[in-house]
Enzyme design. Sequence first.
Site, PDB file in Angstrom:
ATOM      1  N   SER A   1      76.893 102.532 116.853  1.00 32.15           N
ATOM      2  CA  SER A   1      77.650 101.331 117.192  1.00 32.15           C
ATOM      3  C   SER A   1      76.990 100.091 116.589  1.00 32.15           C
ATOM      4  O   SER A   1      75.777 100.045 116.378  1.00 32.15           O
ATOM      5  CB  SER A   1      77.804 101.194 118.693  1.00 32.15           C
ATOM      6  N   LYS A   2      77.838  99.125 116.355  1.00 28.74           N
ATOM      7  CA  LYS A   2      77.423  97.884 115.704  1.00 28.74           C
ATOM      8  C   LYS A   2      76.269  97.229 116.434  1.00 28.74           C
ATOM      9  O   LYS A   2      75.357  96.683 115.822  1.00 28.74           O
ATOM     10  CB  LYS A   2      78.610  96.912 115.723  1.00 28.74           C
TER      11      LYS A   2
END
Length: 471
Positions: free
Chosen positions: A242-243
């Site tokens: 995830s970012k």
Amino acid sequence: MSVRVRFAPSPTGPFSLGNARTALFNWLFARHEGGTFLLRIEDTDKERSKKEYEKILLDGLKWLGFEWDEEPWRQSERLPVYKKYLERLLEEGKAYYCFCTPEELDAERQALLSQGMPPKYGGRCRAIPVAEAKERLKKETAVIRFRTPEKEVAFTDMVRGRVAFDLGLIGDIVIAKDLESPLYNFAVVVDDYEMNITHVIRGEDHLSNTPKQIAIAEALGIEPPHYAHLPLILGPDHKKLSKRYLETSLLDYRDQGYLKEAVLNFMVLMGWHPAEDREVLSVEEMLKEFDFKRVAKSGAVFNPEKLDWLNAHYIKNSPPEKLAEAAAPFLPEAWRKDEAFLAKVLGTERERAKRLSDFKDLAGFFFELPDYEARKLVWRETPAAAILDNLRFTLDVLAKIPPAAGKETVENYLMTVAEKRGSGEVLWPLRVALSGQDASPGPADIIAALGPEESVRRIQVAIAKLGTLIG
Ligand code: GLU
């Protein structure tokens, strides 16, 4: 030839853990092999490269202890070198000027895509002779394209084994915006050659660049280096990371109270594992054991829980003096006046801390007894008078303990009292008296750190408080 590797970051954003892992694997390989570890700042992208990102990179590398050999290289200072090689390719007809406008290229791309074909450059400017191109350059702008040979390129990756690509799918790639503005794939080939790099170790996201770089190297008559592509880092669910984690910078971990030993240990496990699948590894062990045979093709998982677990492990096992030094930035200035006391306190609290930043909340009571309600001293249904009596008795016992007694001696004395009068009834009020809290290290640990004088003072405070309850 002895091993020479480089870490070649682009200072275009924060220094991520993924990038730091690339640095770690390069550094470990260089040190394991007794080779050379170079730092090359790839800052040819003038708009996106920033000095502040470069500083963050250097700070991060220093924090982790990756000292580099030789002066760092900076691509922006080497433009004349790339120009020389570009001119050579142009003269030899292995590269050419391309005058196609962005609109023309876009239309060509769309047309190919709509037919389900790979969107590669069609070669409209391929046949323009150099002399004519130079004439046109007086009025028009052009990029420099590499005449990509239509053939298969294969190489043996140190992690993935044989990898083959069909260059025919790529088409003629742009290698420079002009003679003074080389692009990544070109500058890397020139630099790896000029810096005598023997092994290129980088993330799998660069795998598709490798055939281009090999083709450019061949056109320049250069022997390409060996390659190792580190597995993509995935999230704990084995999906794309995830970012949130991708964008957390290495120094954020430092600033959140992670020890560098934990971060290094965490990073090395993202793609490499030691014999017997041990999970806890010191830097010395990594340096001794690291090799590419144990680098995995896939399955480098970023598991934040493992990082927390490792951090707690390293905090728990750090010598108190070292801990005091590492935790210093997280602590109030006043705590740092008496270093020996601070080390004792952190040594007592290290079992409970998950991050260095936790000490500030956990250990405050050692420096100042917090105010607390008298009721807190009372253990369950025990009458306040009995608690008071127990504390008085404990105080008498403590008075008999030699002043320099260590934790074990104090504990033994306290146990005899607890056995006689009940452990909750004795140890609960004592804990509260010493710490003002209901969760803390054991009373004997606190007494050993506080020393007899302050411990006695705190118990007297508690006795006075209990007096108000009894009336
Ligand atoms: N500058 C490239 C990057 O930061 C690395 C290039 C390489 O290692 O070849 O991704």
